[in-house]
Design a protein around this motif. Structure first.
Motif, PDB file in Angstrom:
ATOM      1  N   ARG A 197       0.841  -1.211   0.000  1.00  0.00           N
ATOM      2  CA  ARG A 197       0.000   0.000   0.000  1.00  0.00           C
ATOM      3  C   ARG A 197       0.869   1.251   0.000  1.00  0.00           C
ATOM      4  N   SER A 198       1.925   1.221   0.800  1.00  0.00           N
ATOM      5  CA  SER A 198       2.795   2.397   0.838  1.00  0.00           C
ATOM      6  C   SER A 198       3.535   2.572  -0.484  1.00  0.00           C
ATOM      7  N   LYS A 199       3.770   1.486  -1.172  1.00  0.00           N
ATOM      8  CA  LYS A 199       4.454   1.522  -2.463  1.00  0.00           C
ATOM      9  C   LYS A 199       3.620   2.268  -3.510  1.00  0.00           C
ATOM     10  N   LEU A 200       2.303   2.218  -3.346  1.00  0.00           N
ATOM     11  CA  LEU A 200       1.418   2.895  -4.292  1.00  0.00           C
ATOM     12  C   LEU A 200       1.543   4.421  -4.213  1.00  0.00           C
ATOM     13  N   TRP A 221      12.775   4.650  -4.019  1.00  0.00           N
ATOM     14  CA  TRP A 221      12.018   4.312  -2.816  1.00  0.00           C
ATOM     15  C   TRP A 221      11.204   3.036  -3.046  1.00  0.00           C
ATOM     16  N   GLU A 222      10.605   2.912  -4.228  1.00  0.00           N
ATOM     17  CA  GLU A 222       9.854   1.708  -4.573  1.00  0.00           C
ATOM     18  C   GLU A 222      10.746   0.473  -4.545  1.00  0.00           C
ATOM     19  N   ASP A 223      11.965   0.639  -5.048  1.00  0.00           N
ATOM     20  CA  ASP A 223      12.924  -0.463  -5.044  1.00  0.00           C
ATOM     21  C   ASP A 223      13.277  -0.884  -3.616  1.00  0.00           C
TER      22      ASP A 223
END
Length: 125
Positions: free
Chosen positions: A75-78, A89-91
């Protein structure tokens, strides 16, 4: 001094009662009946089944915790920005997810192997 007298008299009473009934004690310990052995086997089986049930519950809790942590990270990745910083950050979030999976998978495998060991022991009885 006050404690010594009751202790000595207790020891004396115990030694006298042991001398009065030694044949009964020897008879009980030399000829065990088959019923206590069956009870013991039944207890062991029940204990093994109980332990297996507890371990299965522990496994389910570990899986649930793993899933919750991964869901929260996804969820935080979205919310990542569509730029280089967001990609970095996604990585890092993806690496955290992989680390969480590895950690919980190791713990779950340990619980599974214990369940297998206890199940085999139960089948042997």
């Amino acid at each position: 001094m006050k404690l010594i007298i009751p202790i000595i008299s207790l020891l004396w009473v115990l030694s006298c009662s042991a001398q009065d009934n030694p044949p009964q004690q020897a008879q009980q310990s030399e000829s065990p009946s088959a019923t206590p052995i069956k009870t013991t086997d039944a207890q062991v089986k029940r204990d093994l089944q109980s332990e297996i049930t507890k371990l299965k519950g522990q496994k389910a809790r570990l899986q649930s915790l793993r899933d919750i942590e991964i869901t929260n990270l996804r969820r935080s990745k979205l919310q990542a920005n569509n730029n280089l910083a967001g990609a970095v950050w996604e990585d890092s979030v993806s690496k955290k997810i992989a680390a969480i999976k590895a950690k919980y998978d190791t713990d779950i495998r340990a619980v599974d192997s214990e369940i297998d060991r206890l199940s085999k022991q139960l089948r042997r009885l």
